[in-house]
Structures are given as C-alpha cells and as structure tokens.
Motif scaffolding. Structure first.
Motif, PDB file in Angstrom:
ATOM      1  N   GLY A 184       0.823  -1.216   0.000  1.00 34.15           N
ATOM      2  CA  GLY A 184       0.000   0.000   0.000  1.00 34.15           C
ATOM      3  C   GLY A 184       0.853   1.260   0.000  1.00 34.15           C
ATOM      4  N   ILE A 185       1.960   1.213   0.705  1.00 37.42           N
ATOM      5  CA  ILE A 185       2.896   2.341   0.703  1.00 37.42           C
ATOM      6  C   ILE A 185       3.497   2.520  -0.694  1.00 37.42           C
ATOM      7  CG2 ILE A 185       5.158   3.119   1.533  1.00 37.42           C
ATOM      8  CD1 ILE A 185       4.475   1.872   4.266  1.00 37.42           C
ATOM      9  N   PHE A 186       3.979   1.427  -1.267  1.00 42.39           N
ATOM     10  CA  PHE A 186       4.635   1.548  -2.579  1.00 42.39           C
ATOM     11  C   PHE A 186       3.682   2.131  -3.623  1.00 42.39           C
ATOM     12  CE2 PHE A 186       7.188  -2.285  -0.986  1.00 42.39           C
ATOM     13  CZ  PHE A 186       8.151  -1.471  -0.413  1.00 42.39           C
ATOM     14  N   VAL A 187       2.459   1.589  -3.681  1.00 41.62           N
ATOM     15  CA  VAL A 187       1.569   2.027  -4.763  1.00 41.62           C
ATOM     16  C   VAL A 187       1.011   3.432  -4.536  1.00 41.62           C
ATOM     17  CG1 VAL A 187       1.000  -0.348  -5.430  1.00 41.62           C
ATOM     18  CG2 VAL A 187      -0.508   0.872  -3.839  1.00 41.62           C
ATOM     19  N   ASP A 188       1.072   3.945  -3.319  1.00 39.63           N
ATOM     20  CA  ASP A 188       0.657   5.328  -3.076  1.00 39.63           C
ATOM     21  C   ASP A 188       1.824   6.311  -3.196  1.00 39.63           C
ATOM     22  OD1 ASP A 188      -1.937   4.636  -2.623  1.00 39.63           O
ATOM     23  OD2 ASP A 188      -1.906   4.945  -0.448  1.00 39.63           O
ATOM     24  N   SER A 189       3.041   5.798  -3.254  1.00 41.53           N
ATOM     25  CA  SER A 189       4.177   6.717  -3.134  1.00 41.53           C
ATOM     26  C   SER A 189       4.245   7.776  -4.244  1.00 41.53           C
ATOM     27  CB  SER A 189       5.498   5.945  -3.001  1.00 41.53           C
ATOM     28  OG  SER A 189       5.782   5.217  -4.171  1.00 41.53           O
ATOM     29  N   PRO A 190       3.917   7.485  -5.507  1.00 38.17           N
ATOM     30  CA  PRO A 190       3.986   8.570  -6.504  1.00 38.17           C
ATOM     31  C   PRO A 190       3.030   9.719  -6.164  1.00 38.17           C
ATOM     32  CG  PRO A 190       3.839   6.423  -7.599  1.00 38.17           C
ATOM     33  CD  PRO A 190       3.582   6.193  -6.136  1.00 38.17           C
ATOM     34  N   PHE A 191       1.812   9.362  -5.737  1.00 38.41           N
ATOM     35  CA  PHE A 191       0.828  10.386  -5.375  1.00 38.41           C
ATOM     36  C   PHE A 191       1.311  11.215  -4.185  1.00 38.41           C
ATOM     37  CE2 PHE A 191      -2.888  11.786  -2.925  1.00 38.41           C
ATOM     38  CZ  PHE A 191      -3.599  12.467  -3.913  1.00 38.41           C
TER      39      PHE A 191
END
Lengths: 499, 499
Positions: A184-191
């Motif tokens: 969840g952290i990785f996939v939100d990191s760009p945002f």
C-alpha cells in the motif's frame, strides 16, 4: 516480506509447548491482554487472536512509542491504506507468483500436509530452504514418509498460495487481503511525493493488519493468519546513503550477529569500517530500531541484529538483518530489516505503467527501499515474557511504567467510612490524564496481587489518613515499597515516574 | 448492522455529484487527508480509500476524543478482535442467511445490476424497502426496464450476499470478513465477563475495519467496501434501564426528529415523559453520542437523532435512532443507535451452545444490547465539510484546534540570517508535545495559504526579533489575527488554546 522461516523461527515452532510460553499466555488471557478469537465458539480455526481491554491499552502504548521514537524522530509520514488490493498489485510484488508453501495431498484420504514441515517432523532434521517440488517428493520417497492418517505413500507436491483471495462485486473480481502492509505504501508513493512536497530520503510508516493463510499454524500468537504489522519503508536515492543526518548513529553500539554466532556490540562506525554494514543509512536505521526496543524495556543483551546469509535472504534483498530477541522459545524474530533495492518500485512501474521516479536535485531517480518490517503481536508477547517475573510469593509483570497499559490502581482500604467515595473521586481525577483502575473487592493483598499480575506499576490506597491528612499510600509494584504522598501532589508524583 | 439504506442515505446517493462534495474531496486528496487506494494503478475497483499523513493524524484525534468522551467517560472496555470469523458466527448473526442485496443479471449480455437501484434510477421514484424478488421482477416488467447495456428485458432477481468470503487453510474452510465489528464483541463477551470481573450494565467498544461487498458503490468515501467502524455495544439487564447513573443526562437536550420532520431539541426528561425515548438508558446514550459530535465541532443544530419507523428498523431492533448530520449531500447517517434486544446473544447461545448469561444480583440474565454503531470515515468527511470555508481570498478548514491533525506550523520569515536554524529549533521543541510542521519554501503568504487548507490552527513565524527579543508572531487561522508571543511561553500559549 519474510516469506520463509528463519532458523530462529524454526526453534520457536516447538516453543509454545515450553512451560514459560504457556504461563505467559495463561496470564495474558486471564488479565485480558490477548486470547483466542471467538472464544465461545467450538472449532474456531487456529491463527486468530483477540486483544482484550489491557491488550488494547498495551498495544496503544507500544504504537505511541513507535510513533515517537521512529516515525516522528525521523520525520516520516504515516499512512493507512486499504487491506484489500487488486490482483495486479500482487502480480507486480511477486506474491501471486511465488508467495506459496509446498503442500502434498494424500491421494487416498485427501489429508493435506505442508511438505517441508512433514519431512522435518518425520526425519527430525531441518529441511533445506527453497527446494523444488520434485525434491520434496524425492525426500518423501527416500524416507518412506506416508500419510499420518491412512498410511498410504505421499507424492505430488504442489504449491499453496498463502494469500487470502476475495472476490469483489457480483462478478467476483480477483483481489487479495494484503500479506504485508508495505505494498500500500509503494503504490501510493507517486501520489504522495507529488502532492505532499516530500523529498528523498523519506520514511513511510504504516500500522495495520496483514493476512497470511498459513497451512497449519501451531505457534500460538507467534504465527497468526491475521496479525498486526508496523512497517517502515525508507525510500532513498541509492547514490546518497551517507548523508550527514545518518551520522548521529555513528557511536551507537549495534548488537550485530554475523551468521548464527553470539552478537557483539559494535559501534556503527566500526561496523561500517569492517564492512558488516554497507552504508551509513543502514547503520542509522539499525540504530533506530534497536534503540526503540531498548526504550520499550528489553535489555540490550537480549537483542541482536542477525545478519542473514545469501540463502536466507528474500531474492530481492541485497542486505538483510533480523532483529531478534532472546525468549523462552529461542531467538524470536521481531523485525525484518531488508535492503529491498529498487525491486518493488521497478515492478510496480512495469505492471501499472505509472511513473514511480522522484526528482532529487534535478534528476529523476527510481528510489531504493530499506525497510523495517515489525511484527507487533510477537513484539508485545516478547515484552510480556520479558516482564513476567515470579518469586516465592507472587507473579508480576515488571513492565516499564511508560509502557504499562494501566498506570495506577486506586483502592479504598475498606469499603466503608467514606473511603470508597474518596477513592472514587481520586480515581476519576487521575483518569483525566492517565489510565487508572478502581478496585474495592477483596482484601488489600488480593487487590495488590491482581494489579501486580496486570503489570500496574503503582497502587494508591485510600485510608483514614486520606480523609484527615489528605495523603495516600502509594505502593510501587516491583519493590513493593510504600510511600505517603499528598493527594494534591499525586498526578505530578506519578507523571515524573512514567517517563 | 444497518443493512438497508435509509431515505437520508438515498438522498446522499446523488450527493457526490454536488460541487461541495467534490471540492472537499479534492482538498482532502491534495492535502493528504484521504484519496483513492492504489492511486498509481489503473482500474482499481471502487470503494477503497487510503488515509494520507494528515488523515492518519485526524483519525487519531477523532478516535482519542471518542475514547475520552464515550469509552472512558462511561467506564467501557475497549477490545480489538479478529476481522475474519468462522461461518458459524455469521450463521448465528443472520448475515449468512439475509445480509444480501437484490440483483438481476441480463440473460443476454450478463451485465449485473442492483435491482432496487436500477428501478429507482429508471423510474425516478424511491423503491419501497424490503420487497420480495418477484416484486422487483414485476416492477421491472411494469416499467419496461431493460438492460442498460444491450437493451434486452431483465428479470430473475436473485440475492447477492454482501459479505466477503475467505477460505481458511488448504481446505478452504468457510469464513468471512466481518461486515460489522460488533460480532467479535458478542462472541467474546462470556469470556470477558468471566475473567475481567465485569458487571452489568457494561459498554464494550471496538474500533476497526469492517467489509461489505457493495454491488456498485458510487458514493465515494461515504459508502466503501472496506471502512472503519467505532462500535459500542452496551450489555444490560433489561429490567434495569433506569439506574441512577443514567440521570446525569436528564436535563440534556437531544435533537430528536420523530420520522422525517425537523428535529426539536427536547430534554431527555421531556422525551421520556412523552414516550419518544423508552427508558433512561437509551436517553443517556443518545446524550453521550450527540454531545460527542458537538465536542468534535459540529453545530448542535446540524445534528439530529432521527427515530426510525417500524419498516426502517432492522428486524431485531425494537427502538432505533439514526444520528444524522446536515451536509451538502443531505442528512448523512453517522451513527446507528439500535436497541437490539437479546437477539444477538440468544442466537449465539443457540448456535455455539455456550452460556451467554451473566450473573446480576445473584440471578442469571441474558443481557440485552443497546448499540452506538459509528461510521468513522463518513464522520471525518462530515467534520471536514463542516470546517470547509471559502471567502473572497482563501479556502481554509476551520477545524476545532483540539481535533486538527497538525496544531502548529513553524516558518522562518526568510531562508537566511540564521532564521531557518532558529525556526527548526522551535519546531523540534514543539514536536515533543504537539504535532507540528516546518515550512520554509515560498512566500510567507503561500505558506499561510497551504497551512489554512490543511486546517492548521496556528502558524508561528520566526523573524529578526526572534533572535534579538526572543519573540515570534503567532497567526490564528480563522481570524488571521497576529500576536507576538515569547518563545519560552509558546507551548503554554498553544496548549491553552487546544482544549
């Protein structure tokens, strides 16, 4: 994602049969720390545990300390992401393809076993990590291993994926309960980089439930199907692992065990010079995590950072340390400290077709990741076991006052002469800033005994002198020493002893 | 378990298209309150949301207030139970049998629709609650409703169970993600009464995730497939609903709306006398929950306790109130207040064959339940929307300082002359007891604008006088008024304004 068991966890496998684990867990259930889920139902599947009233408070204190000593101290950001994620995310992370255990099903009676565990059990020898299915079949044939149930030969090892699948909407679209919070952290990191004006290096923290469909969990609260993780993923520019901010850790002594040898306390500087730690960034975060457990009350000599050999590390990990704690069930892994390289963000870039790069000094960088992946439930177990003390007359939990779930008990000496009313008044006023209990049932000795078992560091007894002179007796849990304190000074007296 | 939608929720259905909802949610995403899960992935299923850094802090403050004003004030116990529970538990609770929505699948193209919603959409009229499957089919035929996709006639309404099924272990034993947190409370209650020396009446509280497999969630953060609940289940002896402890609420004015009429503030005494409230226990808990939202910052006139009619109540509920809040999407249900009678504990007794009775004054009693079932995410949305303010020059979140995620921002006036170092020092010292941010990028006006949008109530600016005279400028968010405060007095100045 520590997917395979470490040797120390294997030791722990037989652990829950040891008397101390049972004793600690009995007290934990009796005093409302934790106990098996859905206790009133028969045949509840193994691997699910509930926190009782003291457990919820204990976990809160622990999480607050984690926030203070790690998240806030390092200026990390904490997020809280969905537990159910679409299949594509776990295709990218590798979990759909390879987060599995070898199993064998009896062709005759359809009993199912975990292949490596069954071979270990029958041969009384450790099975090497990461064998091929055919190799398990060969081992079973060589050792004449048959079905424990119907005694027919076993073969045909298959893979059982340990993620729980859920189907979304009426079409049952594939999704999974996360097996680790960090995806969840990785996939939100760009945002987050885009909107929150964050800069590398940046730690992202998340506390929450993760889920692993263990085949036959037998380690009690130490290996659950549903469990709490507190994960930290530090995203950084791989060319900048020696920033000045990491230097505060240089003189700190980390207890590094290289391989399975005894740990040697070694300054971060010396570990860097000797090549045990690859860079200052890793040294800094190992110092943060070890000092966190020291602050939580574990003796430094019972903590080690075991450096993993190549075969023990996850395939994406270039350097890895397990923070382990000495317990009655052997060295117990509490935190996996992994240098995950750019594996995660590269895979998510490929599968999502999104841009995961971050601008750093004008250049686009695909961040690398260093993680501190903590098991919360087993950390709390380790703290309880460490605090569990028995002497000739009593059992008590010698928890550090700052982490004890309830900080003060208030007792009227007798249930008459206005003492209950006065005690209740003191209790209510202490409840404003602390967590207190009130108890007027049974002899004062029994009330002390109950509060000792609950780990309450201070007991306040209200007696005749409280009414006449405005003082109470405060008894300290570990020393049993008693002191007269003015009621008006009680909050200050207690607070000064809780830090 | 509010299984069916109330009329007010139906109003909210079209809500997210209103500009204010969109504006609030845009700000929420931009400032890191909440945003769609797995934002970097395409085609993520609807109904999953993540909390960003400010959202995590905001939720923590909200939960702390809930703990203080409800859990602690009423001497409840808080527990934290497993999210996955075995099938038998949900057979007992009724969810396996009847927690479902009517769906219709196109025989031609296999598109699936929620029958009641589709009829509403096509007829522009509310569909009555609780129809039989054949009645939906008849309504579709009457109104010539065809598949939106391929225009073929629709019929054959079926039931779609809204629980997410998970299979445990290699045999895939039936279990479900809980659709409400309270079943964990019910099934643990015999163990807790036995071990924790609890007495009736006793409130049990739980904060955590629940899961509902909505067919086509279209209400953004207001209707999620995975969401936070904060549930309170008060177990009591049905013969003792008028205890003295409940009388503190008698003079409190509850905003009761009987049916869909405007709410009238009425003292609990008057509501009891008029028969609107059945007993003092119900009055006491309605007072607790309404006053909680007032303390969180919602104006009393925007809160109502809507008494549900017989057709709106769940079948096991004998009296029910929805706490609703006035928002741009209509009256929004935040808390279901249900008198669940002995339905739950009786059903669990039957299915588990365990004893759920509790001793009260020497008699065995099967407790009744009054619940306050709170939706946390939508409560946080309602607080943000209420705080969302625009004027000619700016947009800001006028959150109560005590509930604002970050309480103070620290800015050096310029990025030179030693001001950043001094500001960083002040920031670090404030971080000890508060949540602070540090910002030195852009003009001071832009920094104020960003912190206004984030809802930060106080901004501290460090300038030349800070170095020479030891004072800073503190700016208050809503009034924009500025005041010089001594650095040494800053923590006290701020703390006195945060209560």
């Amino acid at each position: 994602m520590p997917e395979t068991e470490t040797p120390s966890q294997k030791t722990a496998q037989s652990g829950p049969k040891l008397p101390k684990y049972e004793e600690v867990m009995n007290l934990a259930a009796r005093r409302g720390y934790f106990f098996r889920a859905a206790d009133s139902y028969p045949n509840v599947p193994a691997g699910f545990w509930d926190y009782g009233p003291l457990g919820v408070l204990f976990k809160s204190r622990y999480v607050e300390l984690w926030r203070k000593r790690l998240v806030k101290a390092d200026e990390m950001v904490e997020i809280d992401t969905a537990q159910i994620l679409p299949k594509a995310v776990f295709v990218a992370s590798g979990h759909v393809g390879s987060f599995s255990d070898p199993v064998v099903e009896c062709a005759n009676c359809h009993a199912i076993y975990r292949a490596d565990k069954l071979i270990e059990e029958k041969t009384k020898r450790a099975t090497p990590e990461g064998l091929q299915d055919a190799e398990y079949d060969a081992l079973m044939a060589q050792n004449n291993i048959v079905c424990s149930n119907c005694k027919q030969p076993l073969a045909g090892t298959k893979r059982f994926n340990m993620m729980f699948r859920v189907g979304i909407g009426p079409l049952g679209e594939d999704a999974y309960l996360r097996p680790e919070t960090c995806q969840g952290i990785f996939v939100d990191s760009p945002f987050l980089f885009k909107t929150q004006r964050l800069k590398l290096p940046k730690g992202f923290a998340q506390l929450g439930k993760s889920f692993r469909n263990e085949i036959a969990p037998r380690q009690g609260i130490l290996r659950q199907r549903e469990f709490y993780q507190a994960e930290i993923e530090v995203l950084f520019n791989p060319e900048k692992t020696d920033l000045p901010k990491f230097e505060v850790a240089l003189d700190y002594k980390v207890n590094i065990a290289d391989g399975d040898v005894e740990a040697t306390p070694l300054t971060v500087s010396a570990a860097l010079a000797g090549g045990v730690i690859p860079n200052k960034l890793v040294g800094y975060y190992l110092h943060l995590i070890q000092s966190f457990y020291e602050a939580a009350g574990l003796p430094s000599e019972d903590i080690r950072l075991r450096k993993l050999g190549e075969k023990e590390r996850a395939f994406y990990s270039t350097v890895a340390f397990d923070l382990e704690v000495r317990t009655s069930v052997g060295w117990l892994e509490l935190v996996a400290c992994n240098y995950r390289s750019d594996y995660d963000l590269r895979r998510h870039t490929e599968v999502s077709k999104s841009d995961y790069t971050v601008e750093d000094d004008g250049k686009k960088v695909l961040p690398h990741v260093f993680e501190l992946s903590m098991g919360v439930d087993r950390s709390l177990y380790a703290l309880l076991e460490n605090a569990y003390t028995t002497d000739a007359t009593r059992t008590y939990l010698a928890l550090k006052p700052s982490i004890a779930p309830v900080q003060v008990g208030v007792f009227p000496l007798v249930s008459k002469e206005g003492l209950p009313e006065k005690a209740a008044e003191i209790y209510r006023s202490l409840q404003q800033g602390l967590d207190a209990t009130y108890d007027e049932s049974g002899s004062i000795g029994r009330r002390y005994a109950r509060s000792d078992e609950a780990g309450i560091p201070f007991c306040v007894t209200v007696d005749g002198e409280t009414l006449s002179a405005g003082t109470v007796t405060v008894r300290e849990r570990d020393s049993k020493l008693q002191e007269r304190v003015k009621v008006s000074e009680l909050p200050g007296w207690l607070n000064s002893r809780l830090d």
